[in-house]
Scaffold this motif. Structure first.
Motif, short mmCIF file in Angstrom:
data_model
loop_
_atom_site.label_atom_id
_atom_site.label_comp_id
_atom_site.label_asym_id
_atom_site.label_seq_id
_atom_site.Cartn_x
_atom_site.Cartn_y
_atom_site.Cartn_z
N TYR A 53 -8.33 6.35 -13.57
CA TYR A 53 -6.91 6.69 -13.63
C TYR A 53 -6.31 6.80 -12.23
CZ TYR A 53 -2.68 9.46 -14.40
OH TYR A 53 -1.38 9.92 -14.41
N VAL A 54 -7.02 7.48 -11.36
CA VAL A 54 -6.50 7.72 -10.00
C VAL A 54 -6.22 6.40 -9.28
CG1 VAL A 54 -7.07 8.66 -7.73
CG2 VAL A 54 -7.62 9.97 -9.80
N HIS A 55 -7.12 5.43 -9.44
CA HIS A 55 -7.00 4.17 -8.71
C HIS A 55 -6.44 3.03 -9.57
CE1 HIS A 55 -9.16 5.90 -5.34
NE2 HIS A 55 -10.14 6.24 -6.14
N PHE A 56 -5.94 3.35 -10.74
CA PHE A 56 -5.55 2.30 -11.68
C PHE A 56 -4.51 1.34 -11.10
CE2 PHE A 56 -3.01 0.88 -15.45
CZ PHE A 56 -3.99 0.06 -15.99
N VAL A 57 -3.44 1.89 -10.53
CA VAL A 57 -2.38 1.03 -10.00
C VAL A 57 -2.91 0.19 -8.83
CG1 VAL A 57 -0.10 0.96 -8.93
CG2 VAL A 57 -0.58 2.62 -10.74
N THR A 58 -3.70 0.80 -7.96
CA THR A 58 -4.28 0.06 -6.84
C THR A 58 -5.16 -1.08 -7.32
OG1 THR A 58 -4.31 2.09 -5.52
CG2 THR A 58 -5.65 0.27 -4.74
N ALA B 294 0.83 -1.21 0.00
CA ALA B 294 0.00 0.00 0.00
C ALA B 294 0.87 1.26 0.00
CB ALA B 294 -0.94 0.00 1.20
N THR B 295 1.96 1.23 0.76
CA THR B 295 2.86 2.39 0.80
C THR B 295 3.55 2.59 -0.53
OG1 THR B 295 3.25 2.03 3.16
CG2 THR B 295 4.82 3.42 2.01
N LEU B 296 3.99 1.51 -1.16
CA LEU B 296 4.60 1.62 -2.49
C LEU B 296 3.62 2.26 -3.47
CD1 LEU B 296 6.61 -1.14 -4.33
CD2 LEU B 296 4.76 0.03 -5.49
N ILE B 297 2.38 1.79 -3.47
CA ILE B 297 1.38 2.33 -4.39
C ILE B 297 1.11 3.79 -4.09
CG2 ILE B 297 -1.03 2.18 -5.11
CD1 ILE B 297 -0.83 -0.87 -4.54
N ARG B 298 1.00 4.14 -2.81
CA ARG B 298 0.72 5.55 -2.46
C ARG B 298 1.85 6.45 -2.94
NH1 ARG B 298 -2.55 8.40 1.16
NH2 ARG B 298 -2.20 10.60 0.72
N ARG B 299 3.09 5.99 -2.80
CA ARG B 299 4.22 6.80 -3.23
C ARG B 299 4.23 6.97 -4.75
NH1 ARG B 299 8.22 4.06 1.24
NH2 ARG B 299 8.04 5.73 2.78
N VAL B 300 3.81 5.93 -5.46
CA VAL B 300 3.72 6.03 -6.92
C VAL B 300 2.60 6.98 -7.33
CG1 VAL B 300 3.11 4.73 -9.00
CG2 VAL B 300 4.77 3.78 -7.38
N GLN B 301 1.45 6.86 -6.67
CA GLN B 301 0.29 7.65 -7.05
C GLN B 301 0.34 9.08 -6.54
OE1 GLN B 301 -3.06 4.09 -7.44
NE2 GLN B 301 -3.14 5.46 -5.70
N PRO C 103 -9.48 -7.98 -2.20
CA PRO C 103 -10.59 -7.12 -2.63
C PRO C 103 -10.11 -5.70 -2.97
CG PRO C 103 -11.20 -8.38 -0.69
CD PRO C 103 -9.73 -8.57 -0.87
N VAL C 104 -10.62 -5.17 -4.06
CA VAL C 104 -10.20 -3.84 -4.52
C VAL C 104 -10.46 -2.78 -3.46
CG1 VAL C 104 -10.69 -2.00 -6.17
CG2 VAL C 104 -10.39 -4.35 -6.98
N GLU C 105 -11.65 -2.76 -2.91
CA GLU C 105 -12.00 -1.73 -1.94
C GLU C 105 -11.12 -1.81 -0.70
OE1 GLU C 105 -13.79 0.81 -2.49
OE2 GLU C 105 -14.36 0.09 -4.48
N GLU C 106 -10.73 -3.02 -0.33
CA GLU C 106 -9.86 -3.19 0.84
C GLU C 106 -8.49 -2.56 0.59
OE1 GLU C 106 -7.42 -6.88 2.77
OE2 GLU C 106 -9.60 -7.17 2.54
N LEU C 107 -7.92 -2.82 -0.60
CA LEU C 107 -6.61 -2.25 -0.89
C LEU C 107 -6.71 -0.75 -1.10
CD1 LEU C 107 -3.63 -2.84 -1.20
CD2 LEU C 107 -4.00 -3.27 -3.64
N ALA D 166 -8.63 1.25 0.47
CA ALA D 166 -8.69 1.84 1.81
C ALA D 166 -7.31 1.84 2.47
CB ALA D 166 -9.68 1.06 2.67
N ARG D 167 -6.55 0.77 2.28
CA ARG D 167 -5.21 0.71 2.86
C ARG D 167 -4.30 1.75 2.24
NH1 ARG D 167 -4.59 -4.36 5.60
NH2 ARG D 167 -2.44 -3.75 6.10
N VAL D 168 -4.40 1.94 0.92
CA VAL D 168 -3.58 2.94 0.23
C VAL D 168 -3.95 4.34 0.70
CG1 VAL D 168 -3.07 4.00 -2.00
CG2 VAL D 168 -3.15 1.51 -1.80
N ALA D 169 -5.25 4.61 0.83
CA ALA D 169 -5.71 5.94 1.26
C ALA D 169 -5.26 6.26 2.68
CB ALA D 169 -7.24 6.02 1.16
N ALA D 170 -5.06 5.24 3.50
CA ALA D 170 -4.69 5.46 4.90
C ALA D 170 -3.19 5.69 5.09
CB ALA D 170 -5.12 4.26 5.74
N VAL D 171 -2.42 5.47 4.04
CA VAL D 171 -0.97 5.61 4.16
C VAL D 171 -0.59 7.08 4.31
CG1 VAL D 171 1.24 5.38 2.94
CG2 VAL D 171 -0.42 3.51 2.88
#
Length: 224
Positions: free
Chosen positions: A181-186, A88-95, A196-200, A202-207
């Motif tokens: 586009y915003v959530h594409f990588v997630t 989740a942290t990797l994805i947040r840093r990319v996005q 589950p998509v919604e679970e990940l 939420a984890r990305v948004a919380a980072v």
């Protein structure tokens, strides 16, 4: 202007100073702007001194690219916690918008590598190191039951393809905020690792990314 009273430095220190300056130029203006003279002038030294440490501008470009991408890798995979936390942290840093700088850098390197076999080889090596890091993360997730993917290398390739696909748009004028586009990588990552998509999402948004990491710039000791 080059100073006539050049400060003598330890060779290792001087080489690292030159390399950091080259990486700084590469990140700010593009790899094609890295020349012996362009690196020497801000340091107050002669181009011949830079040539002493790097046999050619081409060799300096490759070394600068490797330093910058190593810095990116160090930041992207530095998170602690569970495998899901780390992904989740990797994805947040990319996005995060700060990741666009490095997306542009990758695009720049890929374009130049079409004409430079030495850079193409360096790029392939750095991609291999990135894959090794991500596969290790995904293997950890499978081992503890957080991810459900039988082919972690395949999942890794899908995630990096999504990251590269997002990066293809970073030079577009204006901002684009469509959810696809915003959530594409997630969303691709969730599919790839079997969560589950919604679970990940939420984890990305919380980072919380401290200080809005600047990727490769973090490895340059404040040079950029």
């Amino acid at each position: 202007m080059v100073s006539s009273a050049r400060t003598r430095k330890d060779p290792t220190e001087r080489r690292q100073e030159i390399l950091r300056q080259a990486a700084s130029i590469a990140l700010e203006r593009g790899l094609e702007c890295v020349t012996l003279r362009a690196v020497a002038e801000p340091l107050g030294v002669r181009a011949s001194l830079v040539h002493h440490y790097f046999s050619s501008a081409e060799a300096l470009v490759v070394a600068a690219f490797e330093l910058a991408i190593s810095g990116e890798r160090e930041v992207l995979f530095s998170a602690k916690g569970t495998p899901t936390d780390r992904l989740a942290t990797l994805i947040r840093r990319v996005q995060d918008g700060a990741g666009d700088e490095l997306a542009r850098f990758w695009l720049n390197a890929r374009n130049l590598s079409r004409f430079r076999s030495d850079l193409a080889l360096a790029l392939a090596e750095q991609e291999s190191l990135d894959r090794r890091e991500l596969v290790g993360l995904l293997d950890d997730g499978v081992a503890v039951g957080e991810f459900a993917c039988s082919d972690t290398l395949g999942a890794c390739v899908r995630i990096f393809t999504a990251i590269d696909g997002r990066g293809a748009y970073v030079n577009n004028l204006g901002e684009f905020h469509h959810p696809a586009y915003v959530h594409f990588v997630t969303d691709v990552a969730a599919w790839a690792v079997g969560v589950p998509v919604e679970e990940l999402r939420a984890r990305v948004a919380a980072v919380e990314v401290e200080g809005r990491d600047r990727g490769a710039a973090s490895a340059l000791g404040g040079a950029v």
